[in-house]
Design a protein around this motif. Sequence first.
Motif, PDB file in Angstrom:
ATOM      1  N   THR A  31       0.801  -1.222   0.000  1.00  0.00           N
ATOM      2  CA  THR A  31       0.000   0.000   0.000  1.00  0.00           C
ATOM      3  C   THR A  31       0.835   1.275   0.000  1.00  0.00           C
ATOM      4  N   THR A  34       0.663   3.497  -3.210  1.00  0.00           N
ATOM      5  CA  THR A  34      -0.634   4.159  -3.316  1.00  0.00           C
ATOM      6  C   THR A  34      -0.725   5.335  -2.362  1.00  0.00           C
ATOM      7  N   GLN A  37       1.323   8.206  -3.701  1.00  0.00           N
ATOM      8  CA  GLN A  37       0.660   8.829  -4.838  1.00  0.00           C
ATOM      9  C   GLN A  37      -0.472   9.740  -4.356  1.00  0.00           C
ATOM     10  N   ASP A  95      -3.462   9.596 -13.561  1.00  0.00           N
ATOM     11  CA  ASP A  95      -4.077   8.543 -14.362  1.00  0.00           C
ATOM     12  C   ASP A  95      -4.640   9.090 -15.679  1.00  0.00           C
TER      13      ASP A  95
END
Length: 103
Positions: A31, A34, A37, A95
């Motif tokens: 994790t 993530t 980010q 993304d």
Amino acid sequence: MKPINQQGYILTECLVGLIILTTIGITLVKTLPTLLQIQQQLEIEQAIYYKLYELKDQSFFYQTAYDFPLEFVNPISYTVIQKDAKLCATYKRGDFTDKTICF
């Protein structure tokens, strides 16, 4: 000297503790990217909100007029427009989706 059953119990507790710590460690390692980010995304949004606040402050208190749209490149490339007495910034997220925030 400890009884044989107690030695087995202590070994079992150590193994269970090791399994639990290993599971927690693996979960954190998975994790962590993530979480980093998300932290980076929040820092970018905070910088954009700060710029929107600065622009709104200058236009309201100092009667500064701007020719919209405005282009900025720090911390990332984003465009500021005026929409319904609000300032809105549109930028591309990591993304590759567009995100608009208004102030």
